[in-house]
Design a protein around this motif. Structure first.
Motif, PDB file in Angstrom:
ATOM      1  N   ASN A 107       1.025  42.110   4.725  1.00  0.00           N
ATOM      2  CA  ASN A 107       1.562  41.828   5.912  1.00  0.00           C
ATOM      3  C   ASN A 107       3.115  40.467   5.105  1.00  0.00           C
ATOM      4  OD1 ASN A 107       2.272  40.885   8.728  1.00  0.00           O
ATOM      5  ND2 ASN A 107       0.043  39.625   8.603  1.00  0.00           N
ATOM      6  N   ILE A 108       1.937  39.681   4.786  1.00  0.00           N
ATOM      7  CA  ILE A 108       2.666  39.011   4.326  1.00  0.00           C
ATOM      8  C   ILE A 108       4.052  39.060   3.221  1.00  0.00           C
ATOM      9  CG2 ILE A 108       2.507  36.383   2.691  1.00  0.00           C
ATOM     10  CD1 ILE A 108      -1.098  36.471   2.587  1.00  0.00           C
ATOM     11  N   LEU A 109       4.435  39.722   2.922  1.00  0.00           N
ATOM     12  CA  LEU A 109       5.678  40.234   1.944  1.00  0.00           C
ATOM     13  C   LEU A 109       6.246  40.908   3.306  1.00  0.00           C
ATOM     14  CD1 LEU A 109       4.585  42.066  -1.375  1.00  0.00           C
ATOM     15  CD2 LEU A 109       5.671  39.888  -1.059  1.00  0.00           C
ATOM     16  N   GLY A 110       5.845  41.174   3.743  1.00  0.00           N
ATOM     17  CA  GLY A 110       6.916  41.911   5.500  1.00  0.00           C
ATOM     18  C   GLY A 110       7.020  40.677   6.143  1.00  0.00           C
ATOM     19  N   LYS A 111       6.455  39.224   6.506  1.00  0.00           N
ATOM     20  CA  LYS A 111       7.282  38.765   7.013  1.00  0.00           C
ATOM     21  C   LYS A 111       8.146  37.485   5.979  1.00  0.00           C
ATOM     22  CE  LYS A 111       3.104  36.973   8.093  1.00  0.00           C
ATOM     23  NZ  LYS A 111       2.144  35.959   8.682  1.00  0.00           N
ATOM     24  N   LEU A 112       7.965  37.884   4.786  1.00  0.00           N
ATOM     25  CA  LEU A 112       8.918  36.736   4.474  1.00  0.00           C
ATOM     26  C   LEU A 112       9.973  37.567   3.243  1.00  0.00           C
ATOM     27  CD1 LEU A 112       5.926  35.298   1.365  1.00  0.00           C
ATOM     28  CD2 LEU A 112       7.389  34.102   3.112  1.00  0.00           C
ATOM     29  N   THR A 113      10.193  38.647   3.708  1.00  0.00           N
ATOM     30  CA  THR A 113      11.111  39.231   3.452  1.00  0.00           C
ATOM     31  C   THR A 113      11.465  39.758   3.977  1.00  0.00           C
ATOM     32  OG1 THR A 113      10.332  40.485   1.280  1.00  0.00           O
ATOM     33  CG2 THR A 113      12.243  41.280   2.229  1.00  0.00           C
ATOM     34  N   LYS A 115      18.645  48.638   0.189  1.00  0.00           N
ATOM     35  CA  LYS A 115      17.606  48.346  -0.811  1.00  0.00           C
ATOM     36  C   LYS A 115      17.320  46.837  -0.564  1.00  0.00           C
ATOM     37  CE  LYS A 115      20.953  51.530  -3.059  1.00  0.00           C
ATOM     38  NZ  LYS A 115      21.524  51.595  -4.534  1.00  0.00           N
ATOM     39  N   PRO A 116      15.947  46.847   0.325  1.00  0.00           N
ATOM     40  CA  PRO A 116      15.163  45.675  -0.173  1.00  0.00           C
ATOM     41  C   PRO A 116      14.473  45.100  -1.327  1.00  0.00           C
ATOM     42  CG  PRO A 116      14.080  46.813   1.151  1.00  0.00           C
ATOM     43  CD  PRO A 116      15.694  47.492   0.528  1.00  0.00           C
ATOM     44  N   TYR A 117      14.300  46.442  -1.896  1.00  0.00           N
ATOM     45  CA  TYR A 117      13.134  46.106  -3.197  1.00  0.00           C
ATOM     46  C   TYR A 117      13.423  45.046  -3.791  1.00  0.00           C
ATOM     47  CZ  TYR A 117      10.473  46.586  -7.344  1.00  0.00           C
ATOM     48  OH  TYR A 117       9.045  47.577  -8.469  1.00  0.00           O
ATOM     49  N   ALA A 118      14.460  44.501  -4.152  1.00  0.00           N
ATOM     50  CA  ALA A 118      14.721  43.016  -5.018  1.00  0.00           C
ATOM     51  C   ALA A 118      14.421  41.531  -3.747  1.00  0.00           C
ATOM     52  CB  ALA A 118      15.984  42.502  -5.121  1.00  0.00           C
ATOM     53  N   GLN A 119      14.200  41.808  -3.049  1.00  0.00           N
ATOM     54  CA  GLN A 119      13.959  41.234  -2.016  1.00  0.00           C
ATOM     55  C   GLN A 119      11.917  40.645  -1.731  1.00  0.00           C
ATOM     56  OE1 GLN A 119      16.498  42.407  -1.270  1.00  0.00           O
ATOM     57  NE2 GLN A 119      18.048  41.174  -0.907  1.00  0.00           N
ATOM     58  N   VAL A 120      11.711  41.872  -2.610  1.00  0.00           N
ATOM     59  CA  VAL A 120      10.386  42.161  -1.714  1.00  0.00           C
ATOM     60  C   VAL A 120       9.393  41.197  -2.964  1.00  0.00           C
ATOM     61  CG1 VAL A 120       8.456  43.327  -1.595  1.00  0.00           C
ATOM     62  CG2 VAL A 120      10.938  44.218  -0.119  1.00  0.00           C
ATOM     63  N   ALA A 121      10.399  41.791  -3.976  1.00  0.00           N
ATOM     64  CA  ALA A 121       9.807  41.280  -5.434  1.00  0.00           C
ATOM     65  C   ALA A 121       9.449  39.863  -5.670  1.00  0.00           C
ATOM     66  CB  ALA A 121      10.506  42.103  -5.981  1.00  0.00           C
ATOM     67  N   LEU A 122      10.893  39.498  -4.843  1.00  0.00           N
ATOM     68  CA  LEU A 122      11.137  37.604  -5.240  1.00  0.00           C
ATOM     69  C   LEU A 122      10.229  36.957  -4.012  1.00  0.00           C
ATOM     70  CD1 LEU A 122      14.867  37.404  -4.773  1.00  0.00           C
ATOM     71  CD2 LEU A 122      12.767  36.844  -6.743  1.00  0.00           C
ATOM     72  N   ALA A 123       9.556  37.357  -2.979  1.00  0.00           N
ATOM     73  CA  ALA A 123       8.992  37.403  -1.407  1.00  0.00           C
ATOM     74  C   ALA A 123       7.227  37.378  -3.006  1.00  0.00           C
ATOM     75  CB  ALA A 123       8.641  38.314  -0.610  1.00  0.00           C
ATOM     76  N   TYR A 124       7.098  38.210  -3.679  1.00  0.00           N
ATOM     77  CA  TYR A 124       5.587  38.716  -3.889  1.00  0.00           C
ATOM     78  C   TYR A 124       5.830  36.941  -5.462  1.00  0.00           C
ATOM     79  CZ  TYR A 124       1.942  40.567  -6.729  1.00  0.00           C
ATOM     80  OH  TYR A 124       0.865  40.557  -7.704  1.00  0.00           O
TER      81      TYR A 124
END
Length: 328
Positions: A141-147, A112-121
């Motif tokens: 791409n940026i969110l993918g690398k940051l997460t 469940k990486p959704y929360a981490q993606v939201a923080l990265a955004y």
């Protein structure tokens, strides 16, 4: 910016209101036709006038709502859209985020990486609003690398970024690593010329952000991102320069970001260097892998792995970045 009324999402949102008005008119006409009344009476006229007044009032409320929505949309465009950024927008669709989560799960095993993606955004938006310039690459791409990078649990927080542009990505990655309890030590290698440099392309024009590429800008952005200057080394030069390599090959890196020379030859050289300096279990991120605009990146990585004998194991891809782990 296009009118709100010409926006497909806005039209879809307004369909329930317009459909309700259409149904009321149709219902009134149908009832009148079925009744087969004689010529219009005063009562009929009064009823029609009342119906018309109601429709006018509802139309007025609709126009007011549209005006408010258009103002909010304009403000959002200034913050995150092309009107304000001068580059691609930072307004991801829900389907994009869900697909990104699916890819991250496939690479990291995190269910469940959704929360981490939201923080990265939130990190991405905050960095670009406060900083100078921009982060290069699409939002996905940026969110993918940051997460993905922190979720792969690198063995240490020693980070090497080859190619930084404005320094914003390193600042963001340091923050995302901190959210996983990892304190980052950043080493950045970049020529920091006045513009982007790619040996197999004609000279780039000015950046869409309107900002110069310089050491001053990069250091300013890293400071604004909260990076401790004592945990930062910034080396001006090319990653293929033996002197530069010697200066920064004094440690084993838990994370290596390859985002410099995008030519096939340049990427091959950066991969060969990464083989030597990545710590066991370390993560190598190959940016722009699979991006049709940079075919040399995928050709170089695929060729490097196909040759055999590499310490690097391909874990998978997220958006247009490939993630690899170094064996012992």
């Amino acid at each position: 910016m296009p009118s709100l009324l010409s926006s497909a999402p806005a039209r879809r949102a307004l369909r329930p209101v317009t459909a309700r008005i259409d149904r009321r008119i149709e219902r009134a006409l149908t009832q009148r036709a079925r009744a087969q009344k004689p010529p219009v009476t005063r009562a009929d006229l009064t009823a029609v006038q009342k119906e018309l007044a109601e429709l006018r009032a509802e139309s007025g409320r609709l126009r007011e709502t549209l005006g408010q929505a258009e103002q909010r949309l304009y403000a959002m465009e200034l913050l995150l859209g092309r009107d304000g950024r001068g580059a691609g927008d930072r307004l991801p669709r829900k389907a994009q985020i869900m697909e990104l989560c699916r890819q991250i799960t496939a690479v990291t095993g995190h269910s469940k990486p959704y929360a981490q993606v939201a923080l990265a955004y939130r990190t991405l938006v905050e960095l670009e609003l406060r900083g100078v310039g921009r982060l290069a690459g699409s939002t996905s791409n940026i969110l993918g690398k940051l997460t993905t990078t922190p979720l792969l649990a690198p063995p240490n927080g020693t980070v090497l970024e080859i190619g930084t542009l404005y320094g914003l990505f390193s600042g963001g990655l340091a923050r995302q690593l901190a959210r996983q309890g990892v304190e980052a030590d950043l080493t950045i290698v970049d020529p920091l010329a006045d513009i982007q440099l790619q040996p197999d392309r004609a000279r780039f024009g000015s950046d869409p952000s309107g900002s110069p590429v310089s050491e001053t800008v990069a250091r300013t952005n890293l400071r604004l991102a909260g990076v401790d200057p004592d945990r930062l080394r910034l080396h001006r030069g090319f990653s293929t320069d033996p002197e530069v390599q010697k200066a920064v090959s004094d440690r084993s890196y838990g994370v290596v970001i390859i985002d410099g020379d995008h030519s096939e030859e340049g990427v091959r050289k950066d991969l060969a260097w990464a083989e030597e300096i990545t710590a066991p279990g370390g993560i190598v991120v190959m940016d722009d892998y699979g991006d049709e605009g940079w075919p040399g990146v995928q050709a170089a990585l695929d060729g490097h792995l196909a040759a055999g004998g590499s310490r690097l194991e391909l874990l998978g891809t997220v958006s247009t970045s490939a993630f690899l782990r170094a064996r012992s």
